[in-house]
Scaffold this motif. Structure first.
Motif, PDB file in Angstrom:
ATOM      1  N   VAL A 152       7.538  64.821  -7.773  1.00  0.00           N
ATOM      2  CA  VAL A 152       6.880  64.462  -9.026  1.00  0.00           C
ATOM      3  C   VAL A 152       5.797  65.476  -9.374  1.00  0.00           C
ATOM      4  O   VAL A 152       5.600  66.464  -8.682  1.00  0.00           O
ATOM      5  N   SER A 175      22.832  59.103   0.894  1.00  0.00           N
ATOM      6  CA  SER A 175      22.874  59.201   2.352  1.00  0.00           C
ATOM      7  C   SER A 175      23.697  60.407   2.812  1.00  0.00           C
ATOM      8  O   SER A 175      23.713  60.725   3.999  1.00  0.00           O
ATOM      9  N   PRO A 178      17.921  50.956  -1.998  1.00  0.00           N
ATOM     10  CA  PRO A 178      18.871  49.886  -1.635  1.00  0.00           C
ATOM     11  C   PRO A 178      18.693  48.603  -2.447  1.00  0.00           C
ATOM     12  O   PRO A 178      19.591  47.767  -2.468  1.00  0.00           O
ATOM     13  N   THR A 233       7.442  48.913  -7.099  1.00  0.00           N
ATOM     14  CA  THR A 233       6.180  49.129  -7.796  1.00  0.00           C
ATOM     15  C   THR A 233       6.282  48.707  -9.259  1.00  0.00           C
ATOM     16  O   THR A 233       7.370  48.714  -9.841  1.00  0.00           O
ATOM     17  N   ILE A 234       5.129  48.395  -9.845  1.00  0.00           N
ATOM     18  CA  ILE A 234       5.086  47.990 -11.250  1.00  0.00           C
ATOM     19  C   ILE A 234       5.192  49.186 -12.192  1.00  0.00           C
ATOM     20  O   ILE A 234       5.462  49.023 -13.379  1.00  0.00           O
ATOM     21  N   THR A 235       4.951  50.389 -11.689  1.00  0.00           N
ATOM     22  CA  THR A 235       5.131  51.578 -12.522  1.00  0.00           C
ATOM     23  C   THR A 235       5.473  52.788 -11.662  1.00  0.00           C
ATOM     24  O   THR A 235       4.723  53.140 -10.751  1.00  0.00           O
ATOM     25  N   GLY A 236       6.606  53.379 -11.970  1.00  0.00           N
ATOM     26  CA  GLY A 236       7.060  54.529 -11.196  1.00  0.00           C
ATOM     27  C   GLY A 236       6.551  55.847 -11.727  1.00  0.00           C
ATOM     28  O   GLY A 236       6.262  56.763 -10.958  1.00  0.00           O
ATOM     29  N   VAL A 282      -0.275  52.917 -15.469  1.00  0.00           N
ATOM     30  CA  VAL A 282      -0.710  51.529 -15.637  1.00  0.00           C
ATOM     31  C   VAL A 282      -1.208  51.301 -17.061  1.00  0.00           C
ATOM     32  O   VAL A 282      -0.867  50.298 -17.690  1.00  0.00           O
ATOM     33  N   LEU A 295      -1.934  44.999 -12.038  1.00  0.00           N
ATOM     34  CA  LEU A 295      -2.343  45.925 -10.981  1.00  0.00           C
ATOM     35  C   LEU A 295      -2.982  45.230  -9.775  1.00  0.00           C
ATOM     36  O   LEU A 295      -2.594  45.507  -8.639  1.00  0.00           O
ATOM     37  N   TYR A 315      -0.363  43.686  -7.655  1.00  0.00           N
ATOM     38  CA  TYR A 315       0.475  44.669  -6.971  1.00  0.00           C
ATOM     39  C   TYR A 315      -0.255  45.297  -5.792  1.00  0.00           C
ATOM     40  O   TYR A 315       0.271  45.385  -4.681  1.00  0.00           O
ATOM     41  N   VAL A 354      18.747  55.580   4.507  1.00  0.00           N
ATOM     42  CA  VAL A 354      19.168  55.330   3.122  1.00  0.00           C
ATOM     43  C   VAL A 354      18.072  55.727   2.133  1.00  0.00           C
ATOM     44  O   VAL A 354      18.332  56.389   1.137  1.00  0.00           O
ATOM     45  N   THR A 355      16.822  55.343   2.432  1.00  0.00           N
ATOM     46  CA  THR A 355      15.732  55.770   1.551  1.00  0.00           C
ATOM     47  C   THR A 355      15.170  57.119   2.004  1.00  0.00           C
ATOM     48  O   THR A 355      14.239  57.639   1.401  1.00  0.00           O
ATOM     49  N   ARG A 356      15.729  57.674   3.076  1.00  0.00           N
ATOM     50  CA  ARG A 356      15.232  58.942   3.636  1.00  0.00           C
ATOM     51  C   ARG A 356      13.737  58.893   3.899  1.00  0.00           C
ATOM     52  O   ARG A 356      12.979  59.766   3.460  1.00  0.00           O
ATOM     53  N   LEU A 403      -1.410  51.788   1.276  1.00  0.00           N
ATOM     54  CA  LEU A 403      -1.328  52.593   0.058  1.00  0.00           C
ATOM     55  C   LEU A 403       0.031  53.255   0.001  1.00  0.00           C
ATOM     56  O   LEU A 403       0.506  53.785   1.011  1.00  0.00           O
ATOM     57  N   PRO A 418       7.669  53.417   0.679  1.00  0.00           N
ATOM     58  CA  PRO A 418       8.899  54.204   0.689  1.00  0.00           C
ATOM     59  C   PRO A 418       9.487  54.439  -0.702  1.00  0.00           C
ATOM     60  O   PRO A 418      10.659  54.162  -0.933  1.00  0.00           O
ATOM     61  N   ARG A 419       8.646  54.890  -1.624  1.00  0.00           N
ATOM     62  CA  ARG A 419       9.100  55.151  -2.987  1.00  0.00           C
ATOM     63  C   ARG A 419       8.627  56.539  -3.378  1.00  0.00           C
ATOM     64  O   ARG A 419       7.449  56.852  -3.261  1.00  0.00           O
ATOM     65  N   LEU A 420       9.559  57.354  -3.870  1.00  0.00           N
ATOM     66  CA  LEU A 420       9.215  58.705  -4.288  1.00  0.00           C
ATOM     67  C   LEU A 420       8.278  58.667  -5.484  1.00  0.00           C
ATOM     68  O   LEU A 420       7.475  59.566  -5.697  1.00  0.00           O
ATOM     69  N   LYS A 421       8.417  57.644  -6.296  1.00  0.00           N
ATOM     70  CA  LYS A 421       7.617  57.511  -7.502  1.00  0.00           C
ATOM     71  C   LYS A 421       6.840  56.213  -7.464  1.00  0.00           C
ATOM     72  O   LYS A 421       7.426  55.143  -7.358  1.00  0.00           O
ATOM     73  N   ASP A 422       5.537  56.297  -7.582  1.00  0.00           N
ATOM     74  CA  ASP A 422       4.696  55.109  -7.665  1.00  0.00           C
ATOM     75  C   ASP A 422       3.357  55.543  -8.222  1.00  0.00           C
ATOM     76  O   ASP A 422       2.601  56.241  -7.552  1.00  0.00           O
ATOM     77  N   VAL A 423       3.056  55.179  -9.453  1.00  0.00           N
ATOM     78  CA  VAL A 423       1.812  55.621 -10.068  1.00  0.00           C
ATOM     79  C   VAL A 423       0.873  54.459 -10.381  1.00  0.00           C
ATOM     80  O   VAL A 423       0.016  54.560 -11.251  1.00  0.00           O
ATOM     81  N   ALA A 424       1.051  53.344  -9.653  1.00  0.00           N
ATOM     82  CA  ALA A 424       0.179  52.190  -9.875  1.00  0.00           C
ATOM     83  C   ALA A 424      -1.111  52.360  -9.085  1.00  0.00           C
ATOM     84  O   ALA A 424      -1.101  52.341  -7.865  1.00  0.00           O
TER      85      ALA A 424
END
Lengths: 455, 455
Positions: free
Chosen positions: A158, A241, A344, A409-412, A416, A424, A427, B102-104, B178, B181-187
């Motif tokens: 990102v 995978s 998943p 997450t609530i926002t990727g 926010v 927030l 979360y 799977v989520t690497r 904090l 396992p998510r590449l994107k999370d801006v919360a």
């Protein structure tokens, strides 16, 4: 604000930089979230230089005036919603850029479009990967303020992964340089990254140093249709995978049909889901990846698989995906969601969204950056129909709750802003929320920076 | 500390977890910086779980006791120098890891070695890129605390680029999760990245979520000798402006000879500089890169160029580079520097270091991660010779000053610790230093976390 305060600001800045004409300021009240709670700003300021931003913030601190920083206003969470009597600080006129091909870095001001950054660095044979869907109309400063994502993140990460340094003006007007054109620098805290994604709530970024990479290779693209969302979601896991695609996008039936209504390109209207995947590996490796992805899609039950190494054909399918939002928007105004789940959980997320749509009698089309789990449910609704608007808002919240239940997450990538602020604390939980607040209070003790949005 | 305070801590934790035996605690006073100012800790605590770390920090806050967190003690800047009467919190027994192919991602505790993380994830066909030279003996927690680098950074970035989430215990004992396992999370604010590189001064990391990537391909390696440092430095620029190598390392004449003294592998003792470069692109692309790098080296005046796609031969040259520090250490104890400059300034940095060495009558061997400008001057000295030690310390500071003059940093990947702390305010400047201090004060108001080190 004291009556003569604004006059003092106007006097301190170059002529015409502070705009108070309501005909102009009206256009700076909202971003694309169209937040109905938007206030009427006392003025819009359009600085060109860091020193002018410092002037604004010193003045704002002295007079306790809220400042909402705004790039091109393409945000979808209300991160640039104006505040009554406050200042909207637009970075649109801060448009310098300098590229250094030897260190593979670019130093630029925040007002350039993402597309302009890409184009400028391409002239030096370089590539700035982050590619939010709005890349042709969004500013790089806004991208950094939201830590924006896009389609290529599944492989390339990102925005924050490409920010090596920033110059930031703090609430009190102090300008600070953090980081610089060095891939490695561990002197002091990682404050550069703290400002990335801070949604204008910690300071105003007036310059960024971006990391660039060699140009992307031509894409080898694979498109597949599936008779069920579950099969498509399993196929996504099958691909991630086995290899790392440069793009792995999902469109549901409603989206496929909306796009086909507009583009008439022969998409399969009967499919429950469509995946668009691509590899940008060099030479033979790209087509090897495409073959493996095609075979994987077939193995997971794709009803049709189409593979191409032709750049124009590739571009057509990617354009179809990029056109999804405007195509669905033809059906009615959108409330645009931006949840993310571990990959998943994608099938459960999509089927849960269908349940929520049915329950509230709404059309919710779903597109997803499937390879990284970031999902955009597009809630079609009529904002002038009070009952429907309420149902849309309920669905909006329920989708976030569902994502959280699924470990998401609530926002990727949208941020926010104001729209998601109510979710927030739930979360993050009380301890992480308190930690966010401690940082916010330390950097903006008067709470004048984008109050009510972001953290 | 009140007399009965330590007894209370001992009582609160599992038997044997708090060690006060001086024969044991003596080994926890210093890391590999061998900071002579190291104090004698009141106790060493070796927790296994986050809850036990919370107990230690709650107790430390209540009793105003300093806590120095320590991984495997391989740090080179005194980031784990014990404080008189304080606690050394060793993470060595926190060794759990779980890999999700799977989520690497991998979720692990901080006490695992970098090498163990690499080995474990490799069993799932995955790769954790960051590779500090000490990778076989350093902990992943220490890597995260220093935002460690390594050889592969020129292509793959640094530790922070692979940290998606952390669990951290704050000074008051609060445990906060904090990211994840998510590449994107801006919360919320980018707090995960804030803790990466914070050198134990903001909290204690008790769990990390790491981003993994597909396995690295076999390396195609090119070795070249040059008759001057300038020619080698120009050749580095020639390579980085044409492609992105997976490794681009520099060794000066002193280092080449020290390594050859030990390994007898036939290195060219007469060369002024040696470069080791590698590509890990797939298939044909790797050997294309190697050919281009070899041609570039020749074009820039290499006296000899050797190219190999054979994994064993590749490994031998990379091992020669990795063996540089122990080889030079045979000449005498080292003060190990870690400056970084923008790549075009590399030649000026290396020639300036030679000038400093001559001026202080010291042997300073130079190795560099040339592709990213991060340079390790190895100052050979006899710490028992007071005059020589003083000259070594002077040289250490002058090298940092030189790096700053060249637009570089005082530490690229080792951290500030205690040894470099005196130079930090000068490097950051008063405004950025004050900003660092504001964050430190907000998170550690009593100043009990690694006092005097890092920020």
């Amino acid at each position: 604000m004291p009556a003569d305060a604004l006059a003092a600001l106007i006097a301190e800045l170059p002529e015409g930089m502070v705009v108070t004409d309501p005909a102009v300021t009206e256009g700076y009240r909202q971003d694309r979230a169209f937040d109905p709670s938007a206030g009427k700003p006392a003025a819009v300021v359009r600085p060109r230089r860091t020193e002018e931003v410092q002037t604004v913030l010193r003045w704002a601190t002295a007079n306790h005036v809220p400042v909402v920083t705004r790039g091109m206003g393409t945000g979808l969470s209300g991160g640039a919603t104006a505040v009554d009597g406050g200042i909207v600080l637009s970075t649109e006129k801060m448009r310098d850029i300098a590229v250094d091909p030897v260190t593979r870095t670019a130093v630029c001001q925040p007002g350039l479009l993402n597309a302009e950054v890409k184009k400028t660095v391409a002239e030096y044979g370089l590539w700035y990967p982050p590619d939010p869907s709005s890349w042709e109309i969004c500013s790089i400063g806004g991208n950094i303020a939201t830590n924006a994502g896009g389609l290529c993140c599944v492989k390339y990460g990102v925005t924050t992964d490409y920010v090596l340094g920033v110059q930031v003006v703090l609430a009190d007007g102090t300008a600070v340089r953090l980081g610089g054109p060095r891939l490695k620098d561990v002197a002091g805290l990682s404050l550069t990254k703290l400002f990335v994604g801070s949604e204008g709530a910690l300071g105003v970024i007036t310059e960024v140093t971006l990391r660039l990479v060699p140009p992307q290779q031509p894409l080898a693209t694979v498109v597949a249709y599936f008779a069920s969302v579950e099969a498509a979601a399993q196929a996504v896991l099958g691909v991630t995978s086995r290899l790392r695609p440069a793009m792995l996008e999902f469109m549901d039936s409603a989206t496929i049909n909306a796009v086909e209504d507009k583009l008439r390109m022969g998409l399969d209207r009967s499919a429950a889901a469509m995946l668009v995947a691509a590899s940008d590996e060099r030479g033979q490796a790209g087509s090897e990846d495409a073959e493996l992805m095609a075979a994987t899609f077939t193995e997971y039950g794709a009803t049709e698989v189409f593979s191409t190494g032709d750049p124009d054909e590739s571009e057509a399918f990617i354009a179809a995906r990029r056109f999804a939002i405007p195509a669905v928007e033809e059906k009615g105004p959108l409330l645009l969601e931006d949840v993310g789940v571990p990959v998943p959980a994608l099938a459960d997320l999509v089927s849960g969204i269908a349940r929520i749509a049915a329950q509230h009698d709404l059309m919710i089309a779903v597109i997803a950056h499937a390879g990284d789990g970031n999902t955009h449910p597009l809630i079609v609704h009529d904002p002038n129909d009070a009952a429907e608007l309420e149902r849309a808002n309920l669905a909006y919240g329920e989708i976030m709750n569902l994502a959280m239940e699924l470990g998401g997450t609530i926002t990727g990538e949208h941020g926010v802003g104001r729209l998601k602020r109510p979710w927030l604390p739930g979360y993050l939980g009380p301890d992480a929320m308190a930690l966010n607040q401690r940082i916010k209070d330390a950097l903006d003790p008067l709470g004048i920076l984008n109050p009510g949005a972001g953290v």
